[in-house]
Each structure stands twice: as C-alpha cells, then as structure tokens.
Design a protein around this motif. Structure first.
Motif, PDB file in Angstrom:
ATOM      1  N   ASP A   1     -64.653 -41.723 -23.122  1.00 41.88           N
ATOM      2  CA  ASP A   1     -65.435 -40.527 -23.453  1.00 41.88           C
ATOM      3  C   ASP A   1     -66.789 -40.848 -24.072  1.00 41.88           C
ATOM      4  O   ASP A   1     -67.628 -39.953 -24.198  1.00 41.88           O
ATOM      5  CB  ASP A   1     -64.643 -39.616 -24.396  1.00 41.88           C
ATOM      6  N   HIS A   2     -66.993 -42.114 -24.471  1.00 39.57           N
ATOM      7  CA  HIS A   2     -68.247 -42.459 -25.150  1.00 39.57           C
ATOM      8  C   HIS A   2     -68.894 -43.757 -24.667  1.00 39.57           C
ATOM      9  O   HIS A   2     -70.107 -43.883 -24.727  1.00 39.57           O
ATOM     10  CB  HIS A   2     -68.012 -42.565 -26.662  1.00 39.57           C
ATOM     11  N   TYR A   3     -68.081 -44.717 -24.227  1.00 38.99           N
ATOM     12  CA  TYR A   3     -68.618 -46.043 -23.942  1.00 38.99           C
ATOM     13  C   TYR A   3     -68.157 -46.549 -22.584  1.00 38.99           C
ATOM     14  O   TYR A   3     -67.021 -46.313 -22.177  1.00 38.99           O
ATOM     15  CB  TYR A   3     -68.180 -47.048 -25.031  1.00 38.99           C
ATOM     16  N   GLN A   4     -69.038 -47.257 -21.917  1.00 37.58           N
ATOM     17  CA  GLN A   4     -68.683 -47.892 -20.648  1.00 37.58           C
ATOM     18  C   GLN A   4     -67.778 -49.081 -20.929  1.00 37.58           C
ATOM     19  O   GLN A   4     -67.974 -49.798 -21.909  1.00 37.58           O
ATOM     20  CB  GLN A   4     -69.949 -48.374 -19.934  1.00 37.58           C
ATOM     21  N   ILE A   5     -66.811 -49.290 -20.033  1.00 38.32           N
ATOM     22  CA  ILE A   5     -65.900 -50.412 -20.196  1.00 38.32           C
ATOM     23  C   ILE A   5     -65.519 -50.950 -18.828  1.00 38.32           C
ATOM     24  O   ILE A   5     -65.267 -50.184 -17.895  1.00 38.32           O
ATOM     25  CB  ILE A   5     -64.651 -50.029 -21.022  1.00 38.32           C
ATOM     26  N   LEU A   6     -65.509 -52.249 -18.710  1.00 39.29           N
ATOM     27  CA  LEU A   6     -65.050 -52.942 -17.506  1.00 39.29           C
ATOM     28  C   LEU A   6     -63.891 -53.834 -17.925  1.00 39.29           C
ATOM     29  O   LEU A   6     -63.966 -54.501 -18.956  1.00 39.29           O
ATOM     30  CB  LEU A   6     -66.169 -53.801 -16.912  1.00 39.29           C
ATOM     31  N   PHE A   7     -62.809 -53.817 -17.150  1.00 38.52           N
ATOM     32  CA  PHE A   7     -61.731 -54.755 -17.433  1.00 38.52           C
ATOM     33  C   PHE A   7     -61.361 -55.497 -16.171  1.00 38.52           C
ATOM     34  O   PHE A   7     -61.588 -55.035 -15.060  1.00 38.52           O
ATOM     35  CB  PHE A   7     -60.509 -54.066 -18.062  1.00 38.52           C
TER      36      PHE A   7
END
Length: 160
Positions: free
Chosen positions: A93-99
């Motif tokens: 909801d606030h930050y981009q994330i790649l896993f």
C-alpha cells in the motif's frame, strides 16, 4: 521443528547503484514477484524504483532495504512463493517491493528489495524505525501462520 530466519541487511544502500545492486541481484532469481511496478525487465523495475525517489517529497540516505528469509530445512517452492507474496503484501500500500526465490544451494530462500521511498510522494520514507515496525509485523505474521516453526529476526550491524 524447523526454523525461519529473517535477516535485514544494513549495507551501503545510499550509493547511486544501490537499486541496480539489490534489484539486479534479485532479478536473477528463479522466480520473481512483488508489488508497485509493472512487470517488465528488472532494469525497468529499477527505473520505476528510482522514479519513486525522484518524486518523493522526502529525502533519505538509504534508497532501498534488502532482507532475506531463510529456512533450516528445505521447503516446497510453491509454499515459499506463497510466503513471498504474503510478506510482500505487507508493503504494497505504500512501498514498491520485489522478491525472488533463490533455488541455488541446499535450502531455497527468499530475497526481498523494498524501496525506501513510497510511490505516494507525500508518504514518509521507510527509515530504520518504520522498517523495524514492518519487520516485527512480518515476524508476528510468520509466527502466527507457521506455529510449529521458530521465527527469528535479525538486523545486521552497519557495514560496508
């Protein structure tokens, strides 16, 4: 009982190449997922992370957070991917994330790269205090959903 370990890296993520190093590394993993970017090549994802920093109303020396979740025993890839999606959703909801799921070695493990800058320009940066709160929430989530496992959380000391 197997153990689940969350380790947050505290390296030098303030350099201009921080996004390239973390996201480029994760982008080489066998399976990828995440939130807050379009599904293109990892170089495009890097540019999208950089845009969030560019348009943020805040400044922060750290550009990106890198953490891993490791396991003392082998897990099925499907179960790890599901875990990766759920852990990533905490930030969506606030930050981009790649896993990425790293399948090289004896035990597969998950790598995560979280942008310290929100894609919402008015949202505050993900500083150490906020990241600690997120990570404690993830630790509690994993304890709740994997009750037969010990879940530990470790922040590395500031290094290179």
């Amino acid at each position: 009982m197997s153990n689940i370990r969350i380790e947050v890296f505290s390296g030098s993520y303030s350099n201009d190449d921080a996004y390239n190093r973390v996201l480029g590394y994760i982008g080489q993993k066998t399976y990828l997922g995440g939130y807050g970017f379009s599904c293109n090549s990892h170089s495009t994802i890097i540019k999208q992370f950089q845009l969030s920093e560019q348009y943020s109303h805040y400044k922060n020396p750290q550009k990106i957070w890198h953490f891993i979740i490791t396991f003392s025993e082998p897990w099925k890839h499907y179960d790890l991917l599901c875990m990766g999606v759920h852990v990533s959703a905490v930030f969506k909801d606030h930050y981009q994330i790649l896993f990425g799921l790293d399948t090289i070695g004896q035990n597969p493990h998950l790598h995560f790269g979280v942008n310290a800058f929100s894609y919402r320009p008015d949202d505050p940066v993900l500083n150490h205090t906020r990241m600690s709160q997120y990570m404690l929430g993830i630790q509690e989530y994993l304890k709740r959903n994997y009750p037969y496992h010990t879940v530990t959380l470790q922040f590395q000391r500031k290094g290179g």
